[in-house]
Design a protein around this motif. Structure first.
Motif, PDB file in Angstrom:
ATOM      1  N   ALA A  71       0.821  -1.215   0.000  1.00  0.00           N
ATOM      2  CA  ALA A  71       0.000   0.000   0.000  1.00  0.00           C
ATOM      3  C   ALA A  71       0.854   1.264   0.000  1.00  0.00           C
ATOM      4  CB  ALA A  71      -0.975   0.012   1.178  1.00  0.00           C
ATOM      5  N   GLY A  72       1.971   1.230  -0.717  1.00  0.00           N
ATOM      6  CA  GLY A  72       2.825   2.409  -0.783  1.00  0.00           C
ATOM      7  C   GLY A  72       2.113   3.568  -1.460  1.00  0.00           C
ATOM      8  N   ARG A  73       2.190   4.732  -0.833  1.00  0.00           N
ATOM      9  CA  ARG A  73       1.558   5.913  -1.417  1.00  0.00           C
ATOM     10  C   ARG A  73       2.395   7.139  -1.091  1.00  0.00           C
ATOM     11  NH1 ARG A  73      -0.263   4.534   3.161  1.00  0.00           N
ATOM     12  NH2 ARG A  73      -1.019   5.922   4.746  1.00  0.00           N
ATOM     13  N   ILE A  74       2.514   8.006  -2.071  1.00  0.00           N
ATOM     14  CA  ILE A  74       3.229   9.264  -1.841  1.00  0.00           C
ATOM     15  C   ILE A  74       2.303  10.168  -1.047  1.00  0.00           C
ATOM     16  CG2 ILE A  74       4.181  11.317  -2.965  1.00  0.00           C
ATOM     17  CD1 ILE A  74       5.282   9.449  -5.118  1.00  0.00           C
ATOM     18  N   THR A  75       2.775  10.617   0.087  1.00  0.00           N
ATOM     19  CA  THR A  75       1.943  11.425   0.983  1.00  0.00           C
ATOM     20  C   THR A  75       2.340  12.891   1.004  1.00  0.00           C
ATOM     21  OG1 THR A  75       3.358  10.913   2.881  1.00  0.00           O
ATOM     22  CG2 THR A  75       1.470   9.455   2.485  1.00  0.00           C
ATOM     23  N   ASN A  76       3.514  13.204   0.449  1.00  0.00           N
ATOM     24  CA  ASN A  76       3.960  14.593   0.473  1.00  0.00           C
ATOM     25  C   ASN A  76       4.931  14.856  -0.672  1.00  0.00           C
ATOM     26  OD1 ASN A  76       4.229  17.246   1.552  1.00  0.00           O
ATOM     27  ND2 ASN A  76       6.164  16.649   2.467  1.00  0.00           N
ATOM     28  N   ARG A  77       4.769  15.998  -1.313  1.00  0.00           N
ATOM     29  CA  ARG A  77       5.701  16.513  -2.328  1.00  0.00           C
ATOM     30  C   ARG A  77       5.942  17.970  -1.985  1.00  0.00           C
ATOM     31  NH1 ARG A  77       2.562  13.254  -5.794  1.00  0.00           N
ATOM     32  NH2 ARG A  77       3.786  11.982  -7.207  1.00  0.00           N
ATOM     33  N   THR A  78       7.197  18.331  -1.858  1.00  0.00           N
ATOM     34  CA  THR A  78       7.550  19.715  -1.592  1.00  0.00           C
ATOM     35  C   THR A  78       8.531  20.156  -2.670  1.00  0.00           C
ATOM     36  OG1 THR A  78       7.320  19.336   0.772  1.00  0.00           O
ATOM     37  CG2 THR A  78       8.497  21.319   0.101  1.00  0.00           C
ATOM     38  N   ALA A  79       8.182  21.186  -3.417  1.00  0.00           N
ATOM     39  CA  ALA A  79       9.052  21.687  -4.484  1.00  0.00           C
ATOM     40  C   ALA A  79      10.025  22.705  -3.915  1.00  0.00           C
ATOM     41  CB  ALA A  79       8.204  22.316  -5.588  1.00  0.00           C
ATOM     42  N   GLY A  80      10.898  23.162  -4.765  1.00  0.00           N
ATOM     43  CA  GLY A  80      11.824  24.225  -4.381  1.00  0.00           C
ATOM     44  C   GLY A  80      13.227  23.727  -4.183  1.00  0.00           C
ATOM     45  N   GLU A  81      14.009  24.588  -3.586  1.00  0.00           N
ATOM     46  CA  GLU A  81      15.422  24.316  -3.351  1.00  0.00           C
ATOM     47  C   GLU A  81      15.634  23.065  -2.504  1.00  0.00           C
ATOM     48  OE1 GLU A  81      18.542  26.958  -1.225  1.00  0.00           O
ATOM     49  OE2 GLU A  81      17.550  28.180  -2.758  1.00  0.00           O
ATOM     50  N   ARG A  82      14.702  22.831  -1.613  1.00  0.00           N
ATOM     51  CA  ARG A  82      14.775  21.670  -0.722  1.00  0.00           C
ATOM     52  C   ARG A  82      13.691  20.655  -1.082  1.00  0.00           C
ATOM     53  NH1 ARG A  82      16.872  23.865   4.908  1.00  0.00           N
ATOM     54  NH2 ARG A  82      18.113  25.554   4.084  1.00  0.00           N
ATOM     55  N   ALA A  83      13.574  20.363  -2.355  1.00  0.00           N
ATOM     56  CA  ALA A  83      12.543  19.446  -2.841  1.00  0.00           C
ATOM     57  C   ALA A  83      12.584  18.135  -2.062  1.00  0.00           C
ATOM     58  CB  ALA A  83      12.740  19.186  -4.327  1.00  0.00           C
ATOM     59  N   THR A  84      11.386  17.636  -1.729  1.00  0.00           N
ATOM     60  CA  THR A  84      11.256  16.423  -0.929  1.00  0.00           C
ATOM     61  C   THR A  84      10.037  15.631  -1.384  1.00  0.00           C
ATOM     62  OG1 THR A  84      12.194  17.557   0.991  1.00  0.00           O
ATOM     63  CG2 THR A  84      10.985  15.540   1.433  1.00  0.00           C
ATOM     64  N   ILE A  85      10.167  14.311  -1.378  1.00  0.00           N
ATOM     65  CA  ILE A  85       9.039  13.403  -1.625  1.00  0.00           C
ATOM     66  C   ILE A  85       9.028  12.385  -0.500  1.00  0.00           C
ATOM     67  CG2 ILE A  85       8.135  11.563  -3.085  1.00  0.00           C
ATOM     68  CD1 ILE A  85       9.139  13.061  -5.482  1.00  0.00           C
ATOM     69  N   THR A  86       7.847  12.165   0.083  1.00  0.00           N
ATOM     70  CA  THR A  86       7.677  11.173   1.137  1.00  0.00           C
ATOM     71  C   THR A  86       6.713  10.103   0.649  1.00  0.00           C
ATOM     72  OG1 THR A  86       7.985  12.863   2.835  1.00  0.00           O
ATOM     73  CG2 THR A  86       6.960  10.797   3.541  1.00  0.00           C
ATOM     74  N   LYS A  87       7.102   8.839   0.814  1.00  0.00           N
ATOM     75  CA  LYS A  87       6.232   7.717   0.451  1.00  0.00           C
ATOM     76  C   LYS A  87       6.125   6.805   1.671  1.00  0.00           C
ATOM     77  CE  LYS A  87       5.388   4.280  -3.128  1.00  0.00           C
ATOM     78  NZ  LYS A  87       5.846   3.726  -4.418  1.00  0.00           N
ATOM     79  N   LEU A  88       4.884   6.507   2.074  1.00  0.00           N
ATOM     80  CA  LEU A  88       4.641   5.669   3.244  1.00  0.00           C
ATOM     81  C   LEU A  88       4.073   4.321   2.833  1.00  0.00           C
ATOM     82  CD1 LEU A  88       3.128   8.311   5.681  1.00  0.00           C
ATOM     83  CD2 LEU A  88       5.500   7.544   5.507  1.00  0.00           C
ATOM     84  N   TYR A  89       4.359   3.314   3.647  1.00  0.00           N
ATOM     85  CA  TYR A  89       3.939   1.939   3.387  1.00  0.00           C
ATOM     86  C   TYR A  89       3.362   1.321   4.651  1.00  0.00           C
ATOM     87  CZ  TYR A  89       7.373   2.282  -0.421  1.00  0.00           C
ATOM     88  OH  TYR A  89       8.102   2.661  -1.519  1.00  0.00           O
ATOM     89  N   GLU A  90       2.583   0.267   4.445  1.00  0.00           N
ATOM     90  CA  GLU A  90       2.192  -0.610   5.539  1.00  0.00           C
ATOM     91  C   GLU A  90       3.179  -1.763   5.531  1.00  0.00           C
ATOM     92  OE1 GLU A  90      -1.886  -1.730   4.976  1.00  0.00           O
ATOM     93  OE2 GLU A  90      -2.517   0.356   4.806  1.00  0.00           O
ATOM     94  N   VAL A  91       3.475  -2.293   6.712  1.00  0.00           N
ATOM     95  CA  VAL A  91       4.385  -3.423   6.818  1.00  0.00           C
ATOM     96  C   VAL A  91       3.553  -4.684   7.018  1.00  0.00           C
ATOM     97  CG1 VAL A  91       6.238  -4.478   8.164  1.00  0.00           C
ATOM     98  CG2 VAL A  91       6.238  -2.009   7.769  1.00  0.00           C
ATOM     99  N   SER A  92       3.707  -5.629   6.107  1.00  0.00           N
ATOM    100  CA  SER A  92       3.024  -6.911   6.254  1.00  0.00           C
ATOM    101  C   SER A  92       4.043  -7.913   6.775  1.00  0.00           C
ATOM    102  CB  SER A  92       2.428  -7.365   4.922  1.00  0.00           C
ATOM    103  OG  SER A  92       3.416  -7.390   3.929  1.00  0.00           O
ATOM    104  N   GLY A  93       3.774  -8.475   7.912  1.00  0.00           N
ATOM    105  CA  GLY A  93       4.735  -9.406   8.512  1.00  0.00           C
ATOM    106  C   GLY A  93       5.692  -8.680   9.445  1.00  0.00           C
ATOM    107  N   SER A  94       6.880  -9.205   9.560  1.00  0.00           N
ATOM    108  CA  SER A  94       7.893  -8.697  10.473  1.00  0.00           C
ATOM    109  C   SER A  94       8.508  -7.386   9.974  1.00  0.00           C
ATOM    110  CB  SER A  94       8.992  -9.755  10.626  1.00  0.00           C
ATOM    111  OG  SER A  94      10.191  -9.193  11.107  1.00  0.00           O
ATOM    112  N   TRP A  95       8.515  -6.344  10.811  1.00  0.00           N
ATOM    113  CA  TRP A  95       9.138  -5.092  10.394  1.00  0.00           C
ATOM    114  C   TRP A  95      10.659  -5.232  10.325  1.00  0.00           C
ATOM    115  CZ3 TRP A  95      12.497  -2.687  13.704  1.00  0.00           C
ATOM    116  CH2 TRP A  95      12.345  -2.908  15.081  1.00  0.00           C
ATOM    117  N   GLU A  96      11.217  -6.175  11.098  1.00  0.00           N
ATOM    118  CA  GLU A  96      12.659  -6.408  11.008  1.00  0.00           C
ATOM    119  C   GLU A  96      13.012  -6.966   9.631  1.00  0.00           C
ATOM    120  OE1 GLU A  96      10.824  -7.528  13.624  1.00  0.00           O
ATOM    121  OE2 GLU A  96      11.810  -6.875  15.477  1.00  0.00           O
ATOM    122  N   ALA A  97      12.213  -7.923   9.135  1.00  0.00           N
ATOM    123  CA  ALA A  97      12.444  -8.485   7.798  1.00  0.00           C
ATOM    124  C   ALA A  97      12.212  -7.415   6.731  1.00  0.00           C
ATOM    125  CB  ALA A  97      11.535  -9.687   7.567  1.00  0.00           C
ATOM    126  N   ALA A  98      11.211  -6.556   6.940  1.00  0.00           N
ATOM    127  CA  ALA A  98      10.948  -5.462   5.993  1.00  0.00           C
ATOM    128  C   ALA A  98      12.133  -4.494   5.960  1.00  0.00           C
ATOM    129  CB  ALA A  98       9.663  -4.734   6.364  1.00  0.00           C
TER     130      ALA A  98
END
Length: 145
Positions: free
Chosen positions: A37-64
């Motif tokens: 369920a990866g989805r981009i949740t934030n885009r910030t343009a400009g000199e400090r451009a940033t993209i954030t993508k969040l996911y759900e972890v299925s199973g062990s987060w250590e294995a992820a």
């Protein structure tokens, strides 16, 4: 007036180039085992451009965490550090894309996983790799392969 217009157009082009550079990275489209369920949740343009993508972890987060470090390496990023303190594992990496250094902050933990790509303001190549905290051997191996 013409000079002001030229400066404004150059600034706008620079902002788009930053986001375009980040959005073009194949890691954002990668299937990472254990993440869904990866989805981009934030885009910030400009000199400090940033993209954030969040996911759900299925199973062990250590294995992820291990799968995420493997994906980062497979897509040409150089890992600077892994941080295994608290309820998650973080991977910090850099890569030069179209002549611009990009910083990747990624991690998986008890509340999910995420990737943050941003234009690196230090404009420096990656530092030597470090390990912070008590990381599982599989994560260290994935980060150092």
């Amino acid at each position: 007036m013409l000079v002001a217009l030229a400066m404004m157009l150059a600034a706008c082009a620079g902002n788009n180039a930053g986001l375009d550079t980040l959005e073009a990275d194949p890691l954002l489209q990668a299937d990472v085992e254990g993440l869904s369920a990866g989805r981009i949740t934030n885009r910030t343009a400009g000199e400090r451009a940033t993209i954030t993508k969040l996911y759900e972890v299925s199973g062990s987060w250590e294995a992820a965490s291990v799968a995420l470090a493997d994906a980062v390496q497979a897509h040409g990023w150089t890992i600077e550090s892994i941080n295994c303190v608290g309820t998650g594992n973080d991977v910090i990496a850099k890569r030069q894309i179209a002549g611009t250094w990009v910083l990747l902050e990624s991690g998986a933990g008890t509340r999910g996983a995420g990737l943050i790509l941003s234009i690196d303001q230090t404009k420096r190549p990656p530092a030597p790799s470090t390990v912070i905290g008590s990381c599982q051997p599989a994560l260290i191996d994935a980060a150092q392969s």
